[in-house]
Design a protein around this motif. Structure first.
Motif, PDB file in Angstrom:
ATOM      1  N   PRO A  26      -8.777 -30.658  26.255  1.00  0.00           N
ATOM      2  CA  PRO A  26      -8.220 -30.330  24.938  1.00  0.00           C
ATOM      3  C   PRO A  26      -9.149 -29.401  24.163  1.00  0.00           C
ATOM      4  O   PRO A  26     -10.340 -29.282  24.466  1.00  0.00           O
ATOM      5  CB  PRO A  26      -8.120 -31.691  24.249  1.00  0.00           C
ATOM      6  N   SER A  27      -8.595 -28.756  23.170  1.00  0.00           N
ATOM      7  CA  SER A  27      -9.416 -27.912  22.305  1.00  0.00           C
ATOM      8  C   SER A  27     -10.189 -28.794  21.331  1.00  0.00           C
ATOM      9  O   SER A  27      -9.793 -29.924  21.048  1.00  0.00           O
ATOM     10  CB  SER A  27      -8.545 -26.925  21.540  1.00  0.00           C
ATOM     11  N   ARG A  28     -11.287 -28.277  20.825  1.00  0.00           N
ATOM     12  CA  ARG A  28     -12.092 -29.022  19.849  1.00  0.00           C
ATOM     13  C   ARG A  28     -11.282 -29.193  18.566  1.00  0.00           C
ATOM     14  O   ARG A  28     -10.437 -28.350  18.258  1.00  0.00           O
ATOM     15  CB  ARG A  28     -13.384 -28.261  19.545  1.00  0.00           C
ATOM     16  N   PRO A  29     -11.553 -30.244  17.787  1.00  0.00           N
ATOM     17  CA  PRO A  29     -10.825 -30.410  16.523  1.00  0.00           C
ATOM     18  C   PRO A  29     -11.090 -29.235  15.588  1.00  0.00           C
ATOM     19  O   PRO A  29     -12.220 -28.772  15.456  1.00  0.00           O
ATOM     20  CB  PRO A  29     -11.388 -31.701  15.932  1.00  0.00           C
ATOM     21  N   SER A  30     -10.039 -28.746  14.961  1.00  0.00           N
ATOM     22  CA  SER A  30     -10.198 -27.603  14.060  1.00  0.00           C
ATOM     23  C   SER A  30     -10.775 -28.032  12.715  1.00  0.00           C
ATOM     24  O   SER A  30     -11.358 -27.224  12.005  1.00  0.00           O
ATOM     25  CB  SER A  30      -8.860 -26.905  13.858  1.00  0.00           C
ATOM     26  N   GLN A  31     -10.610 -29.281  12.360  1.00  0.00           N
ATOM     27  CA  GLN A  31     -11.127 -29.783  11.094  1.00  0.00           C
ATOM     28  C   GLN A  31     -12.366 -30.636  11.338  1.00  0.00           C
ATOM     29  O   GLN A  31     -12.500 -31.266  12.371  1.00  0.00           O
ATOM     30  CB  GLN A  31     -10.081 -30.647  10.393  1.00  0.00           C
ATOM     31  N   THR A  32     -13.242 -30.640  10.357  1.00  0.00           N
ATOM     32  CA  THR A  32     -14.392 -31.539  10.387  1.00  0.00           C
ATOM     33  C   THR A  32     -14.449 -32.277   9.063  1.00  0.00           C
ATOM     34  O   THR A  32     -13.990 -31.770   8.034  1.00  0.00           O
ATOM     35  CB  THR A  32     -15.722 -30.778  10.589  1.00  0.00           C
ATOM     36  N   TYR A  33     -15.013 -33.442   9.104  1.00  0.00           N
ATOM     37  CA  TYR A  33     -15.116 -34.257   7.902  1.00  0.00           C
ATOM     38  C   TYR A  33     -16.394 -33.908   7.161  1.00  0.00           C
ATOM     39  O   TYR A  33     -17.484 -33.900   7.744  1.00  0.00           O
ATOM     40  CB  TYR A  33     -15.108 -35.735   8.277  1.00  0.00           C
ATOM     41  N   ALA A  34     -16.272 -33.604   5.890  1.00  0.00           N
ATOM     42  CA  ALA A  34     -17.428 -33.338   5.033  1.00  0.00           C
ATOM     43  C   ALA A  34     -17.505 -34.454   3.996  1.00  0.00           C
ATOM     44  O   ALA A  34     -16.623 -34.575   3.148  1.00  0.00           O
ATOM     45  CB  ALA A  34     -17.287 -31.988   4.347  1.00  0.00           C
ATOM     46  N   PRO A  35     -18.533 -35.303   4.061  1.00  0.00           N
ATOM     47  CA  PRO A  35     -18.630 -36.396   3.096  1.00  0.00           C
ATOM     48  C   PRO A  35     -18.802 -35.859   1.673  1.00  0.00           C
ATOM     49  O   PRO A  35     -19.538 -34.895   1.451  1.00  0.00           O
ATOM     50  CB  PRO A  35     -19.859 -37.183   3.549  1.00  0.00           C
ATOM     51  N   ARG A  36     -18.128 -36.493   0.739  1.00  0.00           N
ATOM     52  CA  ARG A  36     -18.155 -36.056  -0.656  1.00  0.00           C
ATOM     53  C   ARG A  36     -18.337 -37.256  -1.582  1.00  0.00           C
ATOM     54  O   ARG A  36     -17.907 -38.349  -1.266  1.00  0.00           O
ATOM     55  CB  ARG A  36     -16.855 -35.345  -1.023  1.00  0.00           C
ATOM     56  N   VAL A  37     -18.977 -37.000  -2.700  1.00  0.00           N
ATOM     57  CA  VAL A  37     -19.119 -37.993  -3.763  1.00  0.00           C
ATOM     58  C   VAL A  37     -18.531 -37.366  -5.018  1.00  0.00           C
ATOM     59  O   VAL A  37     -19.015 -36.326  -5.476  1.00  0.00           O
ATOM     60  CB  VAL A  37     -20.604 -38.379  -3.975  1.00  0.00           C
ATOM     61  N   TYR A  38     -17.482 -37.952  -5.534  1.00  0.00           N
ATOM     62  CA  TYR A  38     -16.758 -37.439  -6.700  1.00  0.00           C
ATOM     63  C   TYR A  38     -16.340 -35.983  -6.506  1.00  0.00           C
ATOM     64  O   TYR A  38     -16.389 -35.169  -7.429  1.00  0.00           O
ATOM     65  CB  TYR A  38     -17.572 -37.585  -7.982  1.00  0.00           C
ATOM     66  N   GLY A  39     -15.965 -35.614  -5.292  1.00  0.00           N
ATOM     67  CA  GLY A  39     -15.496 -34.272  -5.016  1.00  0.00           C
ATOM     68  C   GLY A  39     -16.576 -33.274  -4.654  1.00  0.00           C
ATOM     69  O   GLY A  39     -16.270 -32.154  -4.261  1.00  0.00           O
ATOM     70  N   PHE A  40     -17.846 -33.649  -4.772  1.00  0.00           N
ATOM     71  CA  PHE A  40     -18.947 -32.737  -4.447  1.00  0.00           C
ATOM     72  C   PHE A  40     -19.493 -33.070  -3.060  1.00  0.00           C
ATOM     73  O   PHE A  40     -19.739 -34.236  -2.752  1.00  0.00           O
ATOM     74  CB  PHE A  40     -20.079 -32.848  -5.470  1.00  0.00           C
TER      75      PHE A  40
END
Length: 131
Positions: free
Chosen positions: A79-93
């Motif tokens: 399969p192809s690699r995931p196009s999205q990655t998770y970026a942890p955020r605190v209050y949107g930052f």
């Protein structure tokens, strides 16, 4: 081939893998060392199997090479690699990369790139007397 297509070994628990079927893998080729884990070919993650029946199987039955050899044999299944990655955020930052949050999660890079202690920086420090 059919067991992989029907996800007989389970599916990846990560959200961005979108239910990718997983393959069994052992952490050791020696019997009675580790139970079987599952390998996600999309995110390259190792996970414990959800099935208790699979969790009791010795990992040496599948060995450390099974999922990789299987995917090399069937390149159409890679399969192809995931196009999205998770970026942890605190209050949107987004969390800064140099924060304590990331210090505990990162793997330390090797100090010398050649592996024999003769990296460019170590040679330079020996010449100039700096560290």
């Amino acid at each position: 081939y059919e067991k992989y297509r029907t996800a007989a070994f389970g599916r990846c628990p990560q959200v961005f893998c979108q239910g990718q079927p997983v393959l069994p893998v052992g952490l050791s080729d020696l019997p009675r060392n580790y139970t079987v884990n599952v390998f996600c070919p999309r995110c390259h993650g190792l996970f414990f199997p959800k099935s208790t029946r699979q969790a009791n199987i010795d990992g040496a039955y599948f060995g450390t090479t099974f999922p990789h050899l299987y995917l090399m044999t069937h390149p159409d299944m890679v399969p192809s690699r995931p196009s999205q990655t998770y970026a942890p955020r605190v209050y949107g930052f987004r969390i800064n990369q140099q924060s304590q949050y990331y210090r505990n999660r990162e793997v330390e890079p090797t100090r010398d790139s050649q592996g024999d202690g003769t990296s460019r920086n170590s040679r330079r420090s020996r010449r100039t007397g700096r560290r």
